[in-house]
Design a protein around this motif. Structure first.
Motif, PDB file in Angstrom:
ATOM      1  N   HIS A 162      17.730   5.782  68.381  1.00 21.30           N
ATOM      2  CA  HIS A 162      16.517   5.613  67.564  1.00 21.30           C
ATOM      3  C   HIS A 162      16.763   4.161  66.673  1.00 21.30           C
ATOM      4  O   HIS A 162      17.987   4.034  66.186  1.00 21.30           O
ATOM      5  N   THR A 163      15.871   3.268  66.651  1.00 22.44           N
ATOM      6  CA  THR A 163      15.886   2.072  65.763  1.00 22.44           C
ATOM      7  C   THR A 163      14.871   2.236  64.778  1.00 22.44           C
ATOM      8  O   THR A 163      13.636   2.459  65.094  1.00 22.44           O
ATOM      9  N   ASP A 164      15.285   2.000  63.696  1.00 22.34           N
ATOM     10  CA  ASP A 164      14.356   2.146  62.408  1.00 22.34           C
ATOM     11  C   ASP A 164      14.012   0.700  62.240  1.00 22.34           C
ATOM     12  O   ASP A 164      14.708  -0.021  61.520  1.00 22.34           O
ATOM     13  N   ARG A 185      12.048  -0.591  60.051  1.00 20.81           N
ATOM     14  CA  ARG A 185      11.810  -1.221  58.889  1.00 20.81           C
ATOM     15  C   ARG A 185      13.376  -1.574  58.224  1.00 20.81           C
ATOM     16  O   ARG A 185      13.291  -2.490  57.412  1.00 20.81           O
ATOM     17  N   THR A 186      14.293  -0.691  58.444  1.00 27.34           N
ATOM     18  CA  THR A 186      15.773  -1.109  57.977  1.00 27.34           C
ATOM     19  C   THR A 186      16.491  -1.901  58.795  1.00 27.34           C
ATOM     20  O   THR A 186      17.643  -2.208  58.547  1.00 27.34           O
ATOM     21  N   GLU A 187      16.020  -1.866  60.280  1.00 26.78           N
ATOM     22  CA  GLU A 187      16.601  -2.501  61.396  1.00 26.78           C
ATOM     23  C   GLU A 187      18.202  -1.867  61.723  1.00 26.78           C
ATOM     24  O   GLU A 187      19.057  -2.243  62.092  1.00 26.78           O
ATOM     25  N   LYS A 188      18.124  -0.453  61.297  1.00 28.87           N
ATOM     26  CA  LYS A 188      19.278   0.315  61.402  1.00 28.87           C
ATOM     27  C   LYS A 188      19.060   0.829  62.823  1.00 28.87           C
ATOM     28  O   LYS A 188      18.072   1.629  62.915  1.00 28.87           O
TER      29      LYS A 188
END
Length: 641
Positions: free
Chosen positions: A356-358, A360-363
């Protein structure tokens, strides 16, 4: 006799060579067996499920061998059970009106008998063939077609091909229009069938490096390296890997067998399977011409998948950090025979496990999937079958068959094309056929009391509750008895089956379970009243469910070779026994539909088929959430973490 018994650590450990020697010596001595007796198979006589599940380390282990024998002189078949621990015959029973599977040495003797037969030699010369040594005569099972002169005889049909040299692919030149029937007890030709002379196809079928003009030169090395070794450990035939604990065995008939498979969930060993194996397979052909019209090979019951297992070679059949296991069998005289490296165990990278890529946080969180592979490969005449069990970090269990080898072929006249197959090369036809495999799954989902639930998806009717017409629901129905559980796949309803334990609930209050995820499958095209469908009735349905009975192991019955039919699953389910909240066995049939093509020649690229057991409510969340991230190998140092 002076043989040292090797102690085993579990009742389901396969027989070793010392135990086989004691068992065969004991029965030869006690029953005063003559030289006309052949040992068809010798394997572990598995103790009862109750005894196995109650076994504790250090408990005494009674070792017994189960044997099938045939007396060629008297033309009688026998079953025996021998106590290895006490060196005593416990059972000796004549089994009337059956033919055990065809043995490896019968293959070789049968071929030589055909090549030495004067009538066959004359037929070869009529076709311009002078060098008899270059002829291949493949013994095929005879089946049962109600022919009076074949009743009561142990028969093989031999279909012939011609090599141009010792290492040639003989299947490129079928000697069509000519075949012979051999009495395997007497080892003599009893009938020669000589039809019209059909010219041999003109092209060779070489596929080895010697036969390829130019090999690709742009392939760079790809090495599988585990510098710290593999993640699994073994103790005899028990494997510990990640959270899985798997016991396995091997026998002459079924080959690779799984036993007592469990998953460690927060420190609790949760069982999934008690025993899983290939119970039977059949390969029916779709050409009505003689002799292909009788090609219905039951490769498990008529030949023995285990007996035909390959010795596997590092760097070819398996890659990486490998542990091999030998298979200990017998030859037809009861002498121990070992197939070295018959079973391969290794780990494989299997792409993305989850990611998974968030945004919003680019994590980014990603985990690589690793699976454990346990495999064996068998050669049945012209075909190779690879049998692979895969275990995954997320609780999935997969079985896959890899089909390769060389197609069965027949010659056709120049300019002729058969509607029942396709041309592989000029004058060389590959008949259409199917491969059906039946898997016996003795389920134990969180215990022995299980049920099977069928799930069908339906579209909701339009109405106020479904204003946009998009809704659909999955409806579940518990199968109550054997007759109700004779089921087939249905793409329109996305049908699948769940094996549940109705007595164990997960944290949302539903029964824990595993579902069968179907892969490729097919329906048979033979007529319902055909010999095939009488003998291989298990292919009528993709799913069968029976209550556990240790005597019911093979979907087509104990002795399918030349059996008239009606045995096995179609017979057992007539009892219509209860299968709800009981100790049950699930039988799953899968079919590969093979319409041949030139690209399958001269050796067939591997075709893949199988199924998966996938947890459904067995865990309270993704069980692979604790898999650690992989360390990046190539990246900008400033962005590596």
């Amino acid at each position: 006799m002076s043989t040292t018994i090797i102690k085993v650590n579990h009742p389901l450990e396969p027989l070793n060579t010392a135990e086989i020697t004691i068992a065969t010596h004991t029965i030869k001595k006690e029953k005063n067996l003559s030289e006309s007796f052949r040992f068809v198979s010798v394997s572990l006589y598995e103790p009862s499920k109750e005894r196995v599940l109650q076994f504790k380390e250090g408990d005494p282990i009674e070792r017994e061998a189960f044997m099938t024998l045939i007396d060629n002189k008297e033309e009688k078949s026998y079953e025996a059970i021998v106590s290895i621990s006490r060196e005593k015959v416990l059972k000796w029973e004549h089994i009337p009106d059956v033919q055990p599977g065809i043995m490896a040495d019968e293959f070789l003797q049968c071929e030589q008998v055909v090549k030495n037969n004067p009538e066959m030699q004359a037929a070869f010369r009529k076709r311009g063939i002078e060098d008899i040594d270059l002829i291949m005569a493949d013994p095929w099972s005879a089946g049962n077609f109600g022919i009076e002169e074949e009743k009561g005889k142990r028969i093989a049909r031999t279909i012939c091909w011609l090599k141009t040299d010792r290492f040639d692919n003989g299947y490129a030149r079928p000697i069509s229009g000519l075949h012979a029937f051999v009495d395997l007890n007497k080892m003599e030709v009893i009938k020669v069938v000589d039809h019209d002379v059909i010219p041999l196809p003109p092209n060779d079928g070489k596929y080895t490096t010697d036969g390829v003009e130019k090999l690709r030169d742009d392939i760079k090395p790809l090495d599988i390296i585990q510098p710290e070794g593999p993640s699994f450990t073994t103790n005899g035939h028990e494997i510990d890997w990640q959270k899985w604990k798997i016991r396995f065995g091997f026998n002459p008939r079924e080959g690779l067998v799984l036993h007592t498979v469990s998953y460690n969930d927060d420190g609790v060993e949760r069982p999934v399977l008690y025993r899983a194996s290939l119970s039977e397979m059949v390969v029916p052909y779709g050409d009505p011409g003689d002799p292909v019209n009788r090609n219905n090979a039951f490769d498990v019951g008529e030949y023995g998948i285990g007996m035909l297992a390959n010795p596997l070679t590092l760097g070819c059949d398996c890659l990486g950090e490998i542990q091999y296991f030998d298979a200990h069998l017998t030859d037809s005289k009861g002498n121990p025979a070992t197939i070295q490296n018959a079973i391969c165990l290794h780990e494989e990278d299997y792409g993305i496990l989850w990611k998974h890529t968030d945004f919003r946080t680019e994590k980014v969180d990603v985990r690589r999937s690793r699976r454990l592979a346990l495999s064996s490969i068998s050669t049945v005449g012209n075909y190779e079958y690879g049998f692979f069990w895969y275990f995954y970090q997320d609780g999935n269990v997969e079985f896959e068959v890899k089909l390769t080898g060389i197609l069965h072929t027949k010659a056709v006249l120049p300019g002729e094309k058969s509607p029942y197959g396709n041309l592989l090369a000029p004058q060389l036809d590959g008949p259409n056929h199917q491969h059906f495999f039946n898997m016996r799954l003795d389920m134990m989902v969180d215990g022995v009391q299980n049920s099977v639930v069928e799930v069908n998806t339906e579209s909701e009717k339009s109405g106020p509750h479904n204003p946009f017409g998009n809704a659909f629901i999955a409806k579940s129905h518990t199968l109550k008895n054997e007759q109700e559980a004779m089921r087939n796949m249905n793409l329109e309803s996305a049908r699948y089956w769940k094996i549940i334990n109705p007595n164990k609930k997960n944290w949302v209050g539903e029964p824990v379970g595993y579902k069968i995820m179907s892969g490729e499958n097919a329906y048979p095209y033979a007529h319902k009243d055909s010999s095939l469908m009488k003998r291989a009735g298990f292919i009528n349905h993709h799913l069968w469910v029976t209550p556990y009975d240790e005597k019911e192991k093979y979907a087509a019955g104990d002795y399918p070779n030349q059996h008239e039919g009606g045995d096995g699953l179609p017979k057992w389910v007539q009892q219509n026994r209860n299968i709800d909240n009981d100790d049950i066995v699930v039988w799953y049939t899968m079919g590969h539909h093979h319409i041949t093509r030139p690209e399958d020649w001269p050796v067939m690229p591997t075709a893949y088929m199988g199924f998966m057991l996938r947890p459904v409510g067995f865990f309270k969340q993704n069980p692979s959430i604790d898999v650690p991230p992989s360390q990046p190998k190539h990246c900008d140092p400033s962005s590596c973490s």
